[in-house]
Design a protein around this motif. Structure first.
Motif, mmCIF file in Angstrom:
data_model
loop_
_atom_site.group_PDB
_atom_site.id
_atom_site.type_symbol
_atom_site.label_atom_id
_atom_site.label_comp_id
_atom_site.label_asym_id
_atom_site.label_seq_id
_atom_site.Cartn_x
_atom_site.Cartn_y
_atom_site.Cartn_z
ATOM 1 N N MET A 28 0.838 -1.204 0.000
ATOM 2 C CA MET A 28 0.000 0.000 0.000
ATOM 3 C C MET A 28 0.869 1.250 0.000
ATOM 4 S SD MET A 28 -2.823 -1.089 2.874
ATOM 5 C CE MET A 28 -3.424 -2.778 3.010
ATOM 6 N N LEU A 29 1.876 1.273 0.865
ATOM 7 C CA LEU A 29 2.750 2.431 0.965
ATOM 8 C C LEU A 29 3.617 2.599 -0.282
ATOM 9 C CD1 LEU A 29 3.908 2.047 4.678
ATOM 10 C CD2 LEU A 29 2.256 3.685 3.764
ATOM 11 N N GLY A 30 3.825 1.496 -1.005
ATOM 12 C CA GLY A 30 4.646 1.567 -2.207
ATOM 13 C C GLY A 30 3.942 2.166 -3.412
ATOM 14 N N MET A 31 2.643 2.413 -3.286
ATOM 15 C CA MET A 31 1.896 2.993 -4.408
ATOM 16 C C MET A 31 2.295 4.443 -4.661
ATOM 17 S SD MET A 31 -2.025 1.734 -3.754
ATOM 18 C CE MET A 31 -2.519 0.026 -3.910
ATOM 19 N N PRO A 32 2.444 4.849 -5.923
ATOM 20 C CA PRO A 32 2.610 6.269 -6.229
ATOM 21 C C PRO A 32 1.381 7.036 -5.754
ATOM 22 C CG PRO A 32 3.067 4.897 -8.149
ATOM 23 C CD PRO A 32 2.444 4.006 -7.116
ATOM 24 N N ASP A 33 1.542 8.341 -5.540
ATOM 25 C CA ASP A 33 0.466 9.148 -4.968
ATOM 26 C C ASP A 33 -0.845 9.028 -5.742
ATOM 27 O OD1 ASP A 33 2.101 9.998 -2.947
ATOM 28 O OD2 ASP A 33 2.568 11.935 -3.847
ATOM 29 N N GLU A 34 -0.771 9.070 -7.067
ATOM 30 C CA GLU A 34 -1.991 9.005 -7.875
ATOM 31 C C GLU A 34 -2.694 7.657 -7.696
ATOM 32 O OE1 GLU A 34 -3.464 9.480 -12.547
ATOM 33 O OE2 GLU A 34 -1.375 9.881 -11.998
ATOM 34 N N GLN A 35 -1.923 6.591 -7.684
ATOM 35 C CA GLN A 35 -2.500 5.259 -7.512
ATOM 36 C C GLN A 35 -3.037 5.094 -6.092
ATOM 37 O OE1 GLN A 35 0.242 2.115 -8.430
ATOM 38 N NE2 GLN A 35 -1.269 0.485 -8.130
ATOM 39 N N PHE A 36 -2.317 5.646 -5.114
ATOM 40 C CA PHE A 36 -2.766 5.569 -3.729
ATOM 41 C C PHE A 36 -4.098 6.294 -3.565
ATOM 42 C CE2 PHE A 36 -2.929 6.930 0.713
ATOM 43 C CZ PHE A 36 -2.586 5.767 1.390
ATOM 44 N N ALA A 37 -4.227 7.461 -4.188
ATOM 45 C CA ALA A 37 -5.474 8.227 -4.098
ATOM 46 C C ALA A 37 -6.631 7.458 -4.719
ATOM 47 C CB ALA A 37 -5.310 9.585 -4.783
ATOM 48 N N ALA A 38 -6.371 6.764 -5.827
ATOM 49 C CA ALA A 38 -7.428 5.987 -6.468
ATOM 50 C C ALA A 38 -7.846 4.807 -5.606
ATOM 51 C CB ALA A 38 -6.954 5.495 -7.838
ATOM 52 N N ALA A 39 -6.875 4.175 -4.958
ATOM 53 C CA ALA A 39 -7.166 2.973 -4.168
ATOM 54 C C ALA A 39 -7.746 3.299 -2.799
ATOM 55 C CB ALA A 39 -5.899 2.143 -4.007
ATOM 56 N N PHE A 40 -7.301 4.410 -2.199
ATOM 57 C CA PHE A 40 -7.675 4.696 -0.813
ATOM 58 C C PHE A 40 -8.338 6.056 -0.631
ATOM 59 C CE2 PHE A 40 -4.209 1.597 -0.500
ATOM 60 C CZ PHE A 40 -4.827 0.634 0.300
ATOM 61 N N GLY A 41 -8.779 6.646 -1.715
ATOM 62 C CA GLY A 41 -9.366 7.981 -1.642
ATOM 63 C C GLY A 41 -10.840 8.018 -1.302
ATOM 64 N N ASP A 42 -11.429 6.879 -1.029
ATOM 65 C CA ASP A 42 -12.862 6.812 -0.719
ATOM 66 C C ASP A 42 -13.095 5.838 0.424
ATOM 67 O OD1 ASP A 42 -14.081 8.221 -3.337
ATOM 68 O OD2 ASP A 42 -12.501 6.833 -3.958
ATOM 69 N N GLU A 43 -14.008 6.197 1.311
ATOM 70 C CA GLU A 43 -14.439 5.289 2.371
ATOM 71 C C GLU A 43 -15.955 5.208 2.341
ATOM 72 O OE1 GLU A 43 -10.561 6.027 5.279
ATOM 73 O OE2 GLU A 43 -12.560 6.628 6.011
ATOM 74 N N TRP A 44 -16.489 4.036 2.690
ATOM 75 C CA TRP A 44 -17.902 3.753 2.478
ATOM 76 C C TRP A 44 -18.524 3.158 3.738
ATOM 77 C CZ3 TRP A 44 -18.771 5.204 -2.587
ATOM 78 C CH2 TRP A 44 -17.653 5.208 -3.436
ATOM 79 N N PHE A 45 -19.778 3.524 3.982
ATOM 80 C CA PHE A 45 -20.461 3.051 5.181
ATOM 81 C C PHE A 45 -21.926 2.724 4.900
ATOM 82 C CE2 PHE A 45 -16.983 5.716 6.466
ATOM 83 C CZ PHE A 45 -16.394 5.017 7.510
ATOM 84 N N ILE A 46 -22.374 1.672 5.553
ATOM 85 C CA ILE A 46 -23.792 1.298 5.585
ATOM 86 C C ILE A 46 -24.354 1.784 6.913
ATOM 87 C CG2 ILE A 46 -25.411 -0.647 5.655
ATOM 88 C CD1 ILE A 46 -23.196 -2.272 4.152
ATOM 89 N N GLU A 47 -25.568 2.303 6.891
ATOM 90 C CA GLU A 47 -26.259 2.661 8.127
ATOM 91 C C GLU A 47 -27.545 1.842 8.205
ATOM 92 O OE1 GLU A 47 -27.773 6.450 10.796
ATOM 93 O OE2 GLU A 47 -26.767 6.820 8.881
ATOM 94 N N PRO A 48 -27.519 0.742 8.949
ATOM 95 C CA PRO A 48 -28.707 -0.122 9.012
ATOM 96 C C PRO A 48 -29.959 0.654 9.414
ATOM 97 C CG PRO A 48 -26.842 -1.189 10.064
ATOM 98 C CD PRO A 48 -26.416 0.228 9.776
ATOM 99 N N GLY A 49 -31.042 0.392 8.666
ATOM 100 C CA GLY A 49 -32.309 1.051 8.947
ATOM 101 C C GLY A 49 -32.516 2.350 8.199
#
Length: 265
Positions: free
Chosen positions: A232-253
Motif C-alpha cells: 500500500m505504501l509503495g503505491m505512487p500518490d496518484e495510484q494511492f489516491a485511487a485505491a484509498f481515496g474513498d471510504e464507504w459506510f452502511i447505516e442499518p435502517g
C-alpha cells in the motif's frame, strides 16, 4: 460534538479502512475512540524486534503512533487473540476473537461506550468486507453492543463498494496499468465464499478521503512492520489516491440512497 467509537479487528485495519473518516471527525471537533478486538499477534513478525519485545508489543506501539496521526483521543484493547484467516487452526483457539462469546465481547465494548457516553459505534458489514473471521465477528459484536449500551448508539458499518472496485479495475485494465495476467474479480468468492464488499445500491455514505490522504498514509506508515502494508505504501500518490481515496459506510435502517459527506456532520 459527538463521540464516535470505532471497533476494528486488528491494529492496521483502522488505517486502511476508516482512517480518513476518523481524521475528518477529529478535525471537526468530535471525540474519536479506536477499539481493537485483537492484539494482532498473528501479524508479520518484524525482523528488527528488540530483545524482549514481542509482536504484540510492536503492534500496540504502532497503533498508538497511528492514533497520533489520526487525532484519536483514546485507544482501547479488548484483549482477544488474532483468529487468523478462514480455516486456520487459530480460529478455534480458546482466546481467539472468532471463538469468543459475542455477548462477552459486546459487554467489554459496552463498558467503553458507556464510559464515553458514545453517540456512534462503527463496525463492519455482515461479512467483514472479505470474510475474515475476526471481521465477521466485529459485525456481530457491534450489533449486539448497540442493544447493550446504556445509551443506544447510532450504528455504522464500514464496507467496500464492490461496484466502485469493479470500475477501478476495469479502468486500470483499459489503461494498461493492470498486470496482463491479473484475474482479480470483486464479484468472485472471497475468503468466506462471498464477493468482496457491498453493492453500491446498499451503501448509504461515501466519504471523500482525499483532503486527508496524508494522514491516511501516515497512519499506514505507523504500521510499517506489517507485510501487507508495504505494498500500500509503495503505491505512487496518484495510484494511492485511487485505491484509498474513498471510504464507504452502511447505516442499518436508513432509507436507500447514498449521501456524499461525513456520516457524523
Amino acid at each position: 460534538m459527538s463521540t464516535i467509537v470505532f471497533l476494528h479487528a486488528h491494529p492496521d485495519d483502522e488505517a486502511s479502512q476508516t482512517s480518513a473518516t476518523m481524521r475528518l471527525a477529529a478535525d471537526a471537533g468530535h471525540r474519536v475512540v479506536c477499539v481493537y478486538a485483537t492484539n494482532g499477534d498473528h501479524g508479520t513478525v518484524p525482523a528488527d524486534l528488540r530483545e524482549g519485545e514481542t509482536v504484540v508489543d510492536r503492534r500496540r506501539a504502532e497503533a498508538q503512533a497511528s492514533a497520533v496521526a489520526l487525532g484519536t483521543a483514546r485507544v482501547v484493547w479488548l484483549g482477544y487473540a488474532d483468529s487468523g484467516m478462514t480455516g486456520w487452526e487459530q480460529n478455534s483457539h480458546e482466546q481467539s476473537f472468532h471463538a469468543c462469546s459475542t455477548d462477552e465481547a459486546a459487554a467489554r465494548l459496552a463498558r467503553v461506550l458507556d464510559e464515553e457516553d458514545a453517540d456512534v459505534v462503527v463496525g463492519y458489514d455482515w461479512h467483514g468486507g472479505y470474510g475474515h473471521p475476526d471481521h465477521v465477528k466485529v459485525h456481530a459484536v457491534v450489533h449486539r453492543v448497540a442493544e447493550l449500551a446504556a445509551r443506544r448508539p447510532r450504528l455504522l458499518e464500514a464496507t467496500m463498494n464492490r461496484d466502485h472496485l469493479r470500475r477501478m479495475f476495469e479502468a486500470a485494465t483499459a489503461a494498461g496499468m493492470a498486470p496482463e495476467d491479473a484475474d482479480w474479480d470483486p464479484d468472485a468468492p472471497a475468503d468466506d465464499g462471498n464477493p468482496v464488499g457491498t453493492p453500491e445500491a446498499e451503501i448509504h455514505w461515501h466519504v471523500d478521503a482525499r483532503p486527508v490522504l496524508a494522514a491516511k498514509r501516515a497512519a499506514l506508515s505507523a504500521h510499517a512492520s506489517q507485510e501487507d502494508v508495504g505494498w500500500m505504501l509503495g503505491m505512487p500518490d496518484e495510484q494511492f489516491a485511487a485505491a484509498f481515496g474513498d471510504e464507504w459506510f452502511i447505516e442499518p435502517g436508513r432509507e436507500p440512497g447514498m449521501t456524499d459527506g461525513h456520516p457524523v456532520g
